[in-house]
Design a protein around this motif. Structure first.
Motif, mmCIF file in Angstrom:
data_model
loop_
_atom_site.group_PDB
_atom_site.id
_atom_site.type_symbol
_atom_site.label_atom_id
_atom_site.label_comp_id
_atom_site.label_asym_id
_atom_site.label_seq_id
_atom_site.Cartn_x
_atom_site.Cartn_y
_atom_site.Cartn_z
ATOM 1 N N UNK A 142 0.829 -1.209 0.000
ATOM 2 C CA UNK A 142 0.000 0.000 0.000
ATOM 3 C C UNK A 142 0.866 1.263 0.000
ATOM 4 N N UNK A 143 1.906 1.287 0.843
ATOM 5 C CA UNK A 143 2.782 2.462 0.935
ATOM 6 C C UNK A 143 3.533 2.686 -0.376
ATOM 7 N N UNK A 144 4.043 1.603 -0.957
ATOM 8 C CA UNK A 144 4.772 1.708 -2.216
ATOM 9 C C UNK A 144 3.874 2.266 -3.326
ATOM 10 N N UNK B 167 2.696 6.147 -2.476
ATOM 11 C CA UNK B 167 3.780 7.132 -2.524
ATOM 12 C C UNK B 167 4.538 7.106 -3.836
ATOM 13 N N UNK B 168 4.276 6.099 -4.661
ATOM 14 C CA UNK B 168 4.965 6.013 -5.945
ATOM 15 C C UNK B 168 6.457 5.764 -5.808
ATOM 16 N N UNK B 169 6.844 4.969 -4.821
ATOM 17 C CA UNK B 169 8.263 4.685 -4.597
ATOM 18 C C UNK B 169 8.775 3.690 -5.637
ATOM 19 N N UNK B 170 9.974 3.926 -6.106
ATOM 20 C CA UNK B 170 10.605 3.018 -7.062
ATOM 21 C C UNK B 170 11.563 2.105 -6.308
ATOM 22 N N UNK B 171 11.126 0.896 -6.100
ATOM 23 C CA UNK B 171 11.934 -0.094 -5.379
ATOM 24 C C UNK B 171 12.186 -1.269 -6.312
#
Length: 324
Positions: free
Chosen positions: A221-223, A226-230
């Motif tokens: 959900x957080x990824x 927030x649109x994080x690139x992991x």
């Protein structure tokens, strides 16, 4: 040798040693050649006589800032005092703490009334540091991140990144319906992967106060929000830590990387856990370099089952063309 005491105009006593020290400090400002006054040239780090130009001292310590400024606005923007700010504290390290030792500046214990007064000041100071629910939430979460990072041996840059991720989640109102511990653990897990210092979900679950199911759900959900690139974790990222904890040589680590690279070229890494691949590669490399290590020891370090290590181990050797 006994000291000679003299009486000053104010009625205070001075020892002969103190008088000699004062005379020496006065003489230091005079030129030894001509007796003229000396002046400090801060730009060149020299002490120069104003009369004859003699360089009395050189290569002096520059107590000024390490930066340069060319106008007043740039000087104001670069000027600072105290410790640097940090995202790892809810107030960024700008507040003040009152010590708990109950002693004054001279190390003497405080009286009963003074101790009560200091306790009241500590209470009010703590209330002012966390004035609303958002700051209290942030303080608790950053404490959790620091605790888990210490237990996992994660460096400072990972903690800073996790703190920034949690602050973003808090600012974008992603916490309602989710626990503080779950979001904090997810932020730390994402930060560790972004810094190429990943930890497995099982390792995160061991030090966290949330279950694995909640951690994975909150992390996704957080990824997404927030649109994080992991990027997916690479098996090579786990190899140095496993070899270090097992006290294996650099040759074994290099051989383990070669086995993983061969497995990637052979196309057998797809769909496999990177932790399992890394553990099996370390075990196989240790055997190939004649270092004694058991599957049980590797399993304990990698926190996976011995069955997984055996299965991945056979696949790695088959790709490399070696007998299992």
């Amino acid at each position: 040798m006994s000291e000679i005491h003299t009486r000053t105009n104010s009625g205070e006593q001075q020892t002969s040693t103190e008088i000699e020290t004062e005379e020496e400090s006065v003489d230091e400002s005079l030129c030894p050649e001509c007796g003229g006054h000396t002046q400090l040239d801060a730009e060149h780090g020299e002490t120069v006589c104003e009369e004859c130009g003699l360089v009395v001292e050189e290569d002096e310590i520059d107590h000024g800032p390490e930066w340069r400024a060319f106008d007043a606005s740039e000087r104001d923007s670069k000027s600072r005092v105290g410790a640097p700010t940090t995202k790892m504290m809810h107030d960024k390290g700008l507040s003040t703490n009152i010590g708990w030792q109950d002693k004054d500046a001279y190390g003497n214990s405080l009286s009963s009334s003074q101790r009560q007064k200091m306790q009241r000041l500590r209470t009010w100071n703590e209330r002012f540091r966390t004035r609303d629910s958002k700051e209290r939430n942030l303080k608790q979460a950053l404490g959790e991140i620091d605790r888990m990072a210490s237990a996992l041996g994660l460096p400072k840059n990972v903690r800073e990144t996790a703190s920034v991720i949690y602050r973003r989640a808090l600012d974008e109102d992603l916490l309602p319906g989710r626990s503080i511990e779950g979001v904090a653990t997810s932020a730390l897990y994402a930060a560790a992967r972004q810094a190429n210092n990943p930890r497995s979900l099982d390792e995160m679950t061991h030090v966290s106060r949330v279950e694995r199911m909640e951690l994975t759900r909150t992390y996704r959900y957080i990824i997404r929000e927030l649109g994080l690139e992991v990027a997916p974790a690479k098996p090579e990222s786990y190899v140095p830590r496993f070899c270090s904890e097992l006290s294996l040589s650099d040759e074994t680590e290099r051989r383990a990387r070669e086995l993983i690279e061969a497995a990637r070229d052979g196309g057998i890494l797809s769909g496999k856990s990177p932790v399992g691949i890394a553990a099996a590669a370390v075990y196989a490399a240790a055997l190939l370099t004649n270092e004694k290590v058991t599957q049980s020891e590797v399993s304990g370090v990698a926190d996976i089952s011995e069955v997984t290590i055996r299965n991945r181990y056979k696949e790695l050797l088959d790709v490399d063309g070696l007998p299992a």
